[in-house]
Design an enzyme around this catalytic site. Structure first.
Site, PDB file in Angstrom:
ATOM      1  N   GLU A  82       1.003  -1.113  -0.072  1.00 18.47           N
ATOM      2  CA  GLU A  82      -0.016   0.008  -0.224  1.00 18.47           C
ATOM      3  C   GLU A  82       0.811   1.146   0.066  1.00 18.47           C
ATOM      4  O   GLU A  82       1.753   1.350   0.625  1.00 18.47           O
ATOM      5  CB  GLU A  82      -0.885  -0.159   1.299  1.00 18.47           C
ATOM      6  CG  GLU A  82      -1.756   1.269   1.525  1.00 18.47           C
ATOM      7  CD  GLU A  82      -2.501   1.233   0.046  1.00 18.47           C
ATOM      8  OE1 GLU A  82      -3.495   0.155  -0.042  1.00 18.47           O
ATOM      9  OE2 GLU A  82      -2.763   2.005  -0.621  1.00 18.47           O
ATOM     10  N   CYS A  87       4.392   5.492   9.828  1.00 22.42           N
ATOM     11  CA  CYS A  87       5.046   4.584   8.664  1.00 22.42           C
ATOM     12  C   CYS A  87       6.502   5.060   8.619  1.00 22.42           C
ATOM     13  O   CYS A  87       7.366   3.920   8.909  1.00 22.42           O
ATOM     14  CB  CYS A  87       4.223   4.740   7.522  1.00 22.42           C
ATOM     15  SG  CYS A  87       2.381   4.613   7.580  1.00 22.42           S
TER      16      CYS A  87
HETATM   17  C1  UGA Z   1       3.878   7.592   4.113  1.00 21.79           C
HETATM   18  C2  UGA Z   1       4.128   7.454   2.665  1.00 21.79           C
HETATM   19  O1  UGA Z   1       4.178   8.857   2.201  1.00 21.79           O
HETATM   20  C3  UGA Z   1       3.131   6.601   1.897  1.00 21.79           C
HETATM   21  O2  UGA Z   1       3.269   6.658   0.604  1.00 21.79           O
HETATM   22  C4  UGA Z   1       2.953   5.551   2.523  1.00 21.79           C
HETATM   23  O3  UGA Z   1       2.046   4.692   1.912  1.00 21.79           O
HETATM   24  C5  UGA Z   1       2.506   5.665   4.078  1.00 21.79           C
HETATM   25  O4  UGA Z   1       3.763   6.284   4.680  1.00 21.79           O
HETATM   26  C6  UGA Z   1       2.545   4.255   4.755  1.00 21.79           C
HETATM   27  O5  UGA Z   1       3.624   3.324   4.639  1.00 21.79           O
HETATM   28  O6  UGA Z   1       1.564   3.586   4.938  1.00 21.79           O
HETATM   29  P1  UGA Z   1       2.237   9.231   5.610  1.00 21.79           P
HETATM   30  O7  UGA Z   1       2.894   8.523   6.902  1.00 21.79           O
HETATM   31  O8  UGA Z   1       0.761   9.211   5.754  1.00 21.79           O
HETATM   32  O9  UGA Z   1       2.660   8.374   4.256  1.00 21.79           O
HETATM   33  O10 UGA Z   1       2.572  10.633   5.495  1.00 21.79           O
HETATM   34  P2  UGA Z   1       3.751  11.359   4.569  1.00 21.79           P
HETATM   35  O11 UGA Z   1       2.914  12.485   3.800  1.00 21.79           O
HETATM   36  O12 UGA Z   1       4.718  10.593   3.894  1.00 21.79           O
HETATM   37  O13 UGA Z   1       4.470  12.143   5.829  1.00 21.79           O
HETATM   38  C7  UGA Z   1       5.326  11.596   6.648  1.00 21.79           C
HETATM   39  C8  UGA Z   1       6.026  12.921   7.478  1.00 21.79           C
HETATM   40  O14 UGA Z   1       7.090  13.458   6.672  1.00 21.79           O
HETATM   41  C9  UGA Z   1       5.097  13.594   7.912  1.00 21.79           C
HETATM   42  O15 UGA Z   1       5.572  13.999   9.215  1.00 21.79           O
HETATM   43  C10 UGA Z   1       5.187  15.066   7.228  1.00 21.79           C
HETATM   44  O16 UGA Z   1       5.184  16.378   7.916  1.00 21.79           O
HETATM   45  C11 UGA Z   1       6.839  14.812   6.951  1.00 21.79           C
HETATM   46  N1  UGA Z   1       7.319  15.633   5.514  1.00 21.79           N
HETATM   47  C12 UGA Z   1       6.643  15.143   4.258  1.00 21.79           C
HETATM   48  C13 UGA Z   1       8.179  16.557   5.747  1.00 21.79           C
HETATM   49  O17 UGA Z   1       8.695  16.953   6.648  1.00 21.79           O
HETATM   50  N2  UGA Z   1       8.608  17.196   4.613  1.00 21.79           N
HETATM   51  C14 UGA Z   1       8.252  16.769   3.457  1.00 21.79           C
HETATM   52  O18 UGA Z   1       8.553  17.313   2.114  1.00 21.79           O
HETATM   53  C15 UGA Z   1       7.294  15.481   3.179  1.00 21.79           C
END
Ligand code: UGA
Length: 405
Positions: A138, A248
């Site tokens: 996923e 995740c």
């Molecule tokens: C992440 C992956 O993006 C999904 O593709 C994956 O399916 C999911 O884990 C999983 O394994 O189930 P998610 O944890 O929902 O998704 O959130 P993200 O959007 O990846 O953000 C993760 C963290 O990174 C957040 O704390 C966000 O604030 C941070 N982030 C994200 C940053 O600090 N900078 C960025 O440019 C992007």
């Protein structure tokens, strides 16, 4: 089609609801009776934009139970139970229990693993149950989960039995997304490698932010913009901040590093990405201290407590870690979040404006509504730890990843 979904956490519920919306009949199983009771009452216990409406619309095609025996004659059964990382190693006990229970309840269903698992997991369980399994990882993001399930960038299907692969393909045909058909092991590793790469991208830009803070004339947002214009690099996941959190990326990076060490092929870059991520909150605390001095009895107002925007999930939230670190240093912290107004031991305000006596306002999650606010014009010290405020519009706001005299 008749579809089973086992494990009604975030991934399971979104998958079940989207597939019900496509006209399928879904039997949803979870061992937690309280959750099942809530869902049967129509009470959706997770927040995700758009999910509640879709759930209500399709509830008639979804059936919830704690009993695996209800999983009869399904075409495909997806497994989306948790795979926590314990002491740097993946815990596969929930997956094992679920797979064995499905296999004894439904003799024919194709079992497709959605849970994030290390390479070899599907093959091991396949030999235990005497039935080939499919790996169908996923890739959805919280906050954009419906879009990501309906229109994923790709669908990865790992397995050996062509009939099983075709059935899983049929489930996802409506998405019209490209399908990568491969081995179970490749599918399993694609998931980990993707999350590890995303985490590495974030840590990379966070280190560039640290460098920008030492170099006059630089700004990490502009550097990221310029890098992202190269299509080989891409602009996504280059937002500097206080590090990656959530259920995740932190767990999966640790698990794959642990696994790679066992295989004597340590993923050193990912190990470094984890280290850089661990240093983000202490670095943010240093920046706040530099701005307002010793934190003892200082009133700090933190905007955003969830691990990112568009969710009320606080698991492994960097913002939460920040609040705890500030409090340890004696600061009096109050929190505002668009979706959350209670976390044990934390003081909340209901309105963004309720901060007249704050010594400092800190932007800690990337909600769009924090990008601009009258608060930032009132001559208060504001520190943007997520770089979402337009510093040209609000010149008094200080951001990470910029050099200040
Ligand atoms: C992440 C992956 O993006 C999904 O593709 C994956 O399916 C999911 O884990 C999983 O394994 O189930 P998610 O944890 O929902 O998704 O959130 P993200 O959007 O990846 O953000 C993760 C963290 O990174 C957040 O704390 C966000 O604030 C941070 N982030 C994200 C940053 O600090 N900078 C960025 O440019 C992007």
């Amino acid at each position: 089609m008749k579809i089973g979904v086992v494990g009604l956490g975030f991934v399971g519920l979104v998958t079940a609801t989207v597939l019900a919306d496509q006209g399928n009949y879904i039997t949803c199983i979870d061992i937690d009776g309280e959750k099942v009771e809530k869902l049967n009452r129509g009470d959706l216990y997770i927040y995700e934009p758009g999910l509640s409406e879709l759930f209500i619309k399709n509830k008639g095609r979804m059936y919830f139970s704690t009993k695996y025996a209800e999983l009869e004659e399904n075409d495909v059964t997806f497994v989306s139970v948790p795979t926590p990382t314990v002491k740097g190693k993946i815990d596969l006990s929930y997956v094992g229990d679920a797979v064995m229970s499905i296999a004894s309840a439904d003799g024919d269903t194709v079992i497709a693993l959605k849970s994030t698992v290390v390479p070899g997991t599907a093959r091991n369980f396949s030999s235990k149950i005497g039935r080939k399994m499919i790996s169908n990882p996923e890739f959805l993001r919280e906050g954009a989960a419906i879009h990501d399930t309906e229109k994923p960038d790709r669908i990865v299907i790992g397995g050996e039995n062509e009939d099983y692969i075709d059935l899983v393909k049929k489930v996802w045909r409506f998405t019209e997304s490209p399908i990568l058909k491969t081995t179970n092991e490749n599918a399993e590793l694609i998931k980990y490698a993707s999350n590890a790469f995303l985490a590495t991208k974030i840590s990379f830009i966070n280190e560039i932010a640290n460098l920008c803070e030492k170099v006059p004339g630089t700004d990490v947002n502009v550097v990221a913009e310029g890098m992202g214009m190269d299509h080989r690099i891409g602009k996504e996941f280059l937002r500097a901040g206080i590090g990656y959190g959530g259920s995740c990326l932190p767990k999966d990076t640790k698990a794959i590093v642990g696994y790679s060490k066992e295989k004597e092929a340590e993923l050193r870059i990912v190990s470094s990405a984890i280290k850089v991520n661990d240093e983000r909150v202490p670095h943010a605390v240093d920046i706040i201290e530099r701005e307002i001095g010793n934190l003892r009895n200082k009133k700090i107002y933190v905007l955003g407590i969830s691990f990112k925007n568009n969710t009320n999930d606080i698991r492994e939230s960097k913002s939460l870690e920040l609040v705890q670190s500030l409090e340890k240093k004696g600061a009096e912290v109050r929190v505002y979040d668009p979706l959350i107004n209670k976390v044990d031991g934390m003081s909340f305000v209901n309105e963004k404006g309720e901060c007249s006596d704050a010594d400092c306002i800190v932007v800690a999650s990337e909600w769009e509504e924090f990008a601009s606010d009258e608060l930032y014009e009132e001559g208060k010290k504001v520190i943007d730890l997520r770089r979402i405020v337009d510093l040209k519009v609000y010149p008094s706001v200080k951001g990470i990843g910029i050099y200040y005299e």
